[in-house]
Write an enzyme that holds these catalytic residues in place. Structure first.
Site, PDB file in Angstrom:
ATOM      1  N   ASN A   1       0.933  -0.998  -0.157  1.00  0.00           N
ATOM      2  CA  ASN A   1       0.000  -0.066  -0.124  1.00  0.00           C
ATOM      3  C   ASN A   1       0.737   1.254   0.117  1.00  0.00           C
ATOM      4  O   ASN A   1       0.385   2.370  -0.630  1.00  0.00           O
ATOM      5  CB  ASN A   1      -1.064  -0.074   1.170  1.00  0.00           C
ATOM      6  CG  ASN A   1      -0.221  -0.279   2.523  1.00  0.00           C
ATOM      7  OD1 ASN A   1       0.757  -0.596   2.637  1.00  0.00           O
ATOM      8  ND2 ASN A   1      -1.199   0.011   3.594  1.00  0.00           N
TER       9      ASN A   1
ATOM     10  N   GLU B   1       5.009  -4.506  11.921  1.00  0.00           N
ATOM     11  CA  GLU B   1       3.683  -3.350  11.711  1.00  0.00           C
ATOM     12  C   GLU B   1       2.933  -4.319  10.835  1.00  0.00           C
ATOM     13  O   GLU B   1       2.782  -4.517   9.940  1.00  0.00           O
ATOM     14  CB  GLU B   1       4.463  -2.228  10.778  1.00  0.00           C
ATOM     15  CG  GLU B   1       5.489  -1.474  11.647  1.00  0.00           C
ATOM     16  CD  GLU B   1       4.868  -0.648  12.629  1.00  0.00           C
ATOM     17  OE1 GLU B   1       3.380  -0.359  12.777  1.00  0.00           O
ATOM     18  OE2 GLU B   1       5.695  -0.012  13.369  1.00  0.00           O
TER      19      GLU B   1
ATOM     20  N   CYS C   1      -3.485   0.465   6.764  1.00  0.00           N
ATOM     21  CA  CYS C   1      -3.469  -0.703   7.905  1.00  0.00           C
ATOM     22  C   CYS C   1      -4.105  -0.035   9.390  1.00  0.00           C
ATOM     23  O   CYS C   1      -4.717  -0.524  10.003  1.00  0.00           O
ATOM     24  CB  CYS C   1      -2.022  -0.941   8.510  1.00  0.00           C
ATOM     25  SG  CYS C   1      -0.907   0.597   8.601  1.00  0.00           S
TER      26      CYS C   1
ATOM     27  N   GLU D   1       7.612   2.283  14.672  1.00  0.00           N
ATOM     28  CA  GLU D   1       8.515   2.943  13.455  1.00  0.00           C
ATOM     29  C   GLU D   1       8.438   4.297  13.629  1.00  0.00           C
ATOM     30  O   GLU D   1       7.495   4.720  14.702  1.00  0.00           O
ATOM     31  CB  GLU D   1       8.057   2.587  12.192  1.00  0.00           C
ATOM     32  CG  GLU D   1       8.168   1.027  11.999  1.00  0.00           C
ATOM     33  CD  GLU D   1       7.956   0.821  10.556  1.00  0.00           C
ATOM     34  OE1 GLU D   1       6.862   0.575   9.971  1.00  0.00           O
ATOM     35  OE2 GLU D   1       9.058   0.183  10.012  1.00  0.00           O
TER      36      GLU D   1
HETATM   37  P1  NDP Z   1       1.117  -9.710   3.692  1.00  0.00           P
HETATM   38  O1  NDP Z   1       1.143 -10.058   5.030  1.00  0.00           O
HETATM   39  O2  NDP Z   1       0.548 -10.563   2.673  1.00  0.00           O
HETATM   40  O3  NDP Z   1       2.577  -9.253   3.030  1.00  0.00           O
HETATM   41  C1  NDP Z   1       3.483  -8.659   3.435  1.00  0.00           C
HETATM   42  C2  NDP Z   1       4.822  -8.779   3.012  1.00  0.00           C
HETATM   43  O4  NDP Z   1       5.331 -10.256   3.511  1.00  0.00           O
HETATM   44  C3  NDP Z   1       4.985  -8.990   1.308  1.00  0.00           C
HETATM   45  O5  NDP Z   1       6.209  -8.501   0.870  1.00  0.00           O
HETATM   46  C4  NDP Z   1       4.692 -10.660   1.235  1.00  0.00           C
HETATM   47  O6  NDP Z   1       5.526 -10.866   0.133  1.00  0.00           O
HETATM   48  C5  NDP Z   1       5.819 -11.080   2.773  1.00  0.00           C
HETATM   49  N1  NDP Z   1       5.414 -12.392   2.909  1.00  0.00           N
HETATM   50  C6  NDP Z   1       4.360 -12.831   2.735  1.00  0.00           C
HETATM   51  N2  NDP Z   1       4.752 -14.284   3.408  1.00  0.00           N
HETATM   52  C7  NDP Z   1       6.102 -14.327   3.927  1.00  0.00           C
HETATM   53  C8  NDP Z   1       6.734 -15.145   4.694  1.00  0.00           C
HETATM   54  N3  NDP Z   1       6.173 -16.527   5.161  1.00  0.00           N
HETATM   55  N4  NDP Z   1       7.940 -14.780   5.192  1.00  0.00           N
HETATM   56  C9  NDP Z   1       8.386 -13.423   4.678  1.00  0.00           C
HETATM   57  N5  NDP Z   1       7.621 -12.703   4.027  1.00  0.00           N
HETATM   58  C10 NDP Z   1       6.688 -12.992   3.708  1.00  0.00           C
HETATM   59  O7  NDP Z   1       0.434  -8.127   3.556  1.00  0.00           O
HETATM   60  P2  NDP Z   1      -0.094  -7.443   2.184  1.00  0.00           P
HETATM   61  O8  NDP Z   1       1.234  -6.964   1.413  1.00  0.00           O
HETATM   62  O9  NDP Z   1      -1.182  -8.210   1.733  1.00  0.00           O
HETATM   63  O10 NDP Z   1      -0.382  -6.031   3.148  1.00  0.00           O
HETATM   64  C11 NDP Z   1      -1.611  -5.847   3.704  1.00  0.00           C
HETATM   65  C12 NDP Z   1      -1.448  -6.087   5.172  1.00  0.00           C
HETATM   66  O11 NDP Z   1      -0.385  -5.057   5.595  1.00  0.00           O
HETATM   67  C13 NDP Z   1      -2.698  -5.718   6.015  1.00  0.00           C
HETATM   68  O12 NDP Z   1      -2.884  -6.482   6.703  1.00  0.00           O
HETATM   69  C14 NDP Z   1      -2.258  -4.383   6.496  1.00  0.00           C
HETATM   70  O13 NDP Z   1      -3.155  -4.224   7.567  1.00  0.00           O
HETATM   71  C15 NDP Z   1      -0.609  -4.424   6.675  1.00  0.00           C
HETATM   72  N6  NDP Z   1      -0.064  -3.365   6.802  1.00  0.00           N
HETATM   73  C16 NDP Z   1       0.379  -2.748   7.914  1.00  0.00           C
HETATM   74  C17 NDP Z   1       0.990  -1.657   8.315  1.00  0.00           C
HETATM   75  C18 NDP Z   1       1.260  -1.179   9.563  1.00  0.00           C
HETATM   76  O14 NDP Z   1       2.163  -0.243   9.284  1.00  0.00           O
HETATM   77  N7  NDP Z   1       1.072  -1.442  10.636  1.00  0.00           N
HETATM   78  C19 NDP Z   1       0.992  -0.733   6.979  1.00  0.00           C
HETATM   79  C20 NDP Z   1       0.402  -1.247   5.786  1.00  0.00           C
HETATM   80  C21 NDP Z   1      -0.180  -2.390   5.880  1.00  0.00           C
HETATM   81  P3  NDP Z   1       4.357 -11.111  -1.330  1.00  0.00           P
HETATM   82  O15 NDP Z   1       3.086 -10.565  -0.970  1.00  0.00           O
HETATM   83  O16 NDP Z   1       5.368 -10.257  -2.034  1.00  0.00           O
HETATM   84  O17 NDP Z   1       4.268 -12.525  -1.546  1.00  0.00           O
END
Ligand code: NDP
Length: 485
Positions: free
Chosen positions: A154, A251, A285, A459
């Site tokens: 995002n 996060e 998020c 952060e």
């Molecule tokens: P995901 O949890 O699906 O993915 C986050 C990242 O982790 C991606 O780069 C993903 O790779 C990677 N990933 C997935 N599985 C693994 C693993 N087993 N080991 C290591 N890395 C892994 O989240 P989204 O990308 O769908 O983002 C949305 C989510 O992020 C929402 O739940 C949102 O609330 C949260 N978010 C939190 C924020 C905060 O600051 N608290 C800010 C923004 C979002 P890939 O997707 O490329 O497969």
């Protein structure tokens, strides 16, 4: 056709673009139209190894530089980002689909803020002197080593900088893996850092899906992992990092409450609800997706909200007048459509929106449900799309219990003109980031992060330094040392 968005190569390692065609292909898609705008490859084992080795080697020299020298480079990178804000914002819009109206003020600019803030702080990092009679202890704030950053889709530029800036300020090196959905802008961040004078290998970017992230997290060359992602991914990453006793920042997601009392300024409250549910098409998020409205003003709130939503400009994200863009991907659109269907099925009242727009790309209408109850799926699970759930409440005690009745604890907001109540409610929220008469502001000066299942660590702000450094204590004895024998 080659798009201007096609990067020189998929990865950025040791100060330069690197390709390995053996990696699984990844199509980068413009969410507004569904076109493929770039083709890259996922990192192979060899690429992951190359990035970690480069980071390990570069970190040693980087940590030897003074904080002033490190900070100067970060601040120079911030200046370059600001000079190129237009181009970086256009790229971010291609990558995420978010309207240029947003990306031009909230992405590269926020990344630049982090680089400037932590660049300024680098020279101030210091230990302590603790006098113990004639003996004394001094502490040294040391870097952790190699940090892995893993980003969500995002806010790709912002996340790459929010993790990179404090890590680098403290003397660490970083290997950053963007979400595979939005891989383009982190490469630009790496390029700009090098242009600003960052030694090769200190900030590297590798592409890939979760398997690449997992390989990075479990690698013994890594000392710290910072993830922005969902709670289920956070659990996996935290567990894997724990096996190697690595430091973590998590996060994660949320289902944050926004509580609107009947004495609130109605238009401000509606603004908060719009910002906290529809900015970035709801893919934020910390969004306040459970909007508790005190019964007396419920219909007035819904009427004003619906009227204001009618003014949303939905269209070409590159048009500066557009204020509402597409979802990031076909998959995320389907997930959100599933939640909308659940809302209807479980008896919530659909006030507005709810449909897919008939056009290319991944478009959903801004959607509002009223008469939502605490047990409904749309009130319990993070949707990560433009879906607001409006719930009624009678009084403060009741709403506080309900607001906190969630496994998440990322953010929370209150709208009221009663200052004493505002502070009482903020004190009662079980959340890491709270807002009074505003929503979703995230300045670099303020700590940002979650309580409960929404995360670990903070952060931004000086608090982030704690998560990218460790203290060494050195005891100095001035006199003779006695021993029992
Ligand atoms: P995901 O949890 O699906 O993915 C986050 C990242 O982790 C991606 O780069 C993903 O790779 C990677 N990933 C997935 N599985 C693994 C693993 N087993 N080991 C290591 N890395 C892994 O989240 P989204 O990308 O769908 O983002 C949305 C989510 O992020 C929402 O739940 C949102 O609330 C949260 N978010 C939190 C924020 C905060 O600051 N608290 C800010 C923004 C979002 P890939 O997707 O490329 O497969």
């Amino acid at each position: 056709m080659t798009y201007p968005t096609q990067p020189k190569a998929s990865h950025f390692i040791n100060g330069t673009y690197v390709e390995d065609d053996a990696g699984a292909p990844i199509d980068v898609i413009y969410p507004a139209t569904g076109e493929v705008i770039a083709k890259i490859h996922s990192a192979t084992r060899a690429i992951i190894g190359q990035a970690l080795d480069a980071a390990r080697a570069a970190q040693v020299e980087w940590a030897k530089m003074t904080g002033t020298e490190r900070g100067r480079i970060l601040r120079r990178a911030a200046d370059i980002m600001r000079e190129r804000n237009h181009d970086l914002s256009v790229l971010e819009t291609w990558d995420t689909g978010k309207p240029y109206q947003e990306t031009s003020v909230a992405d590269a600019t926020s990344g630049a803020d982090a680089l400037e803030y932590f660049g300024g702080m680098a020279a101030t990092l210091a230990g302590q002197h603790i006098q113990l009679g004639e003996d004394w202890v001094y502490t040294v704030r040391e870097p952790l080593g190699v940090c892995v950053g893993i980003g969500a889709w995002n806010y790709p530029t912002q996340i790459a900088c929010w993790k990179g800036a404090p890590a680098l300020a403290c003397g660490n090196a970083m290997v950053f893996k963007p979400s595979e959905t939005t891989p383009l802008s982190a490469l630009k961040v790496a390029e700009i850092l090098v242009e600003a004078g960052l030694p090769a290998g200190v900030y590297n970017v590798v592409q890939g899906l979760g398997d690449v992230g997992a390989a990075l997290v479990s690698d013994p060359r890594v000392d710290k992992v910072s993830l922005t992602g969902s709670v289920p991914t956070g659990r996996k990453v935290y567990a894997s990092a724990a096996a190697g006793m690595k430091h973590v920042t998590m996060e994660l997601g949320g289902k944050s409450p926004m509580v609107i009392f009947d004495d609130a300024d109605l238009d401000n409250a509606v603004s908060g609800a719009i910002l906290g549910n529809f900015y970035s098409s709801g893919q934020v998020c910390s969004n306040g997706t459970r909007v508790f409205v005190q019964k007396g003003i419920r219909e007035a709130f819904l009427a004003r909200l619906t009227e204001r939503l009618g003014k949303a400009v939905i269209g070409d994200p590159m048009d500066p007048d557009t204020s509402f863009g597409p979802m990031v991907s076909a998959r995320q659109t389907e997930i959100v459509e599933g939640y909308i269907a659940k809302g209807v099925e479980e008896g919530a009242r659909l006030v507005t929106g709810g449909k897919r727009l008939e056009r290319e790309g991944f478009w959903l209408e801004p959607t509002v449900f009223a008469d939502v109850t605490d047990d409904m799926t749309i009130a319990r699970e993070e949707i990560f799309g433009p879906v607001m759930a409006v719930l009624d409440f009678e009084d403060e005690t009741e709403v506080m219990a309900r607001a906190n009745d969630t496994e998440f604890g990322l953010a929370a907001g209150v709208f009221t003109r009663d200052l004493a109540r505002a502070h009482r409610v903020a004190a009662g929220f079980e959340a890491g980031t709270c807002y009074i008469n505003t929503y979703n502001d995230a300045p670099v000066e303020a700590p940002f992060g979650g309580a409960k299942q929404s995360g670990v660590g903070r952060e931004n702000s000086a608090a982030a330094i704690e998560h990218y450094s460790q203290l060494k204590s050195v005891y100095v004895r001035m006199g003779d040392l006695e021993a029992p024998f």
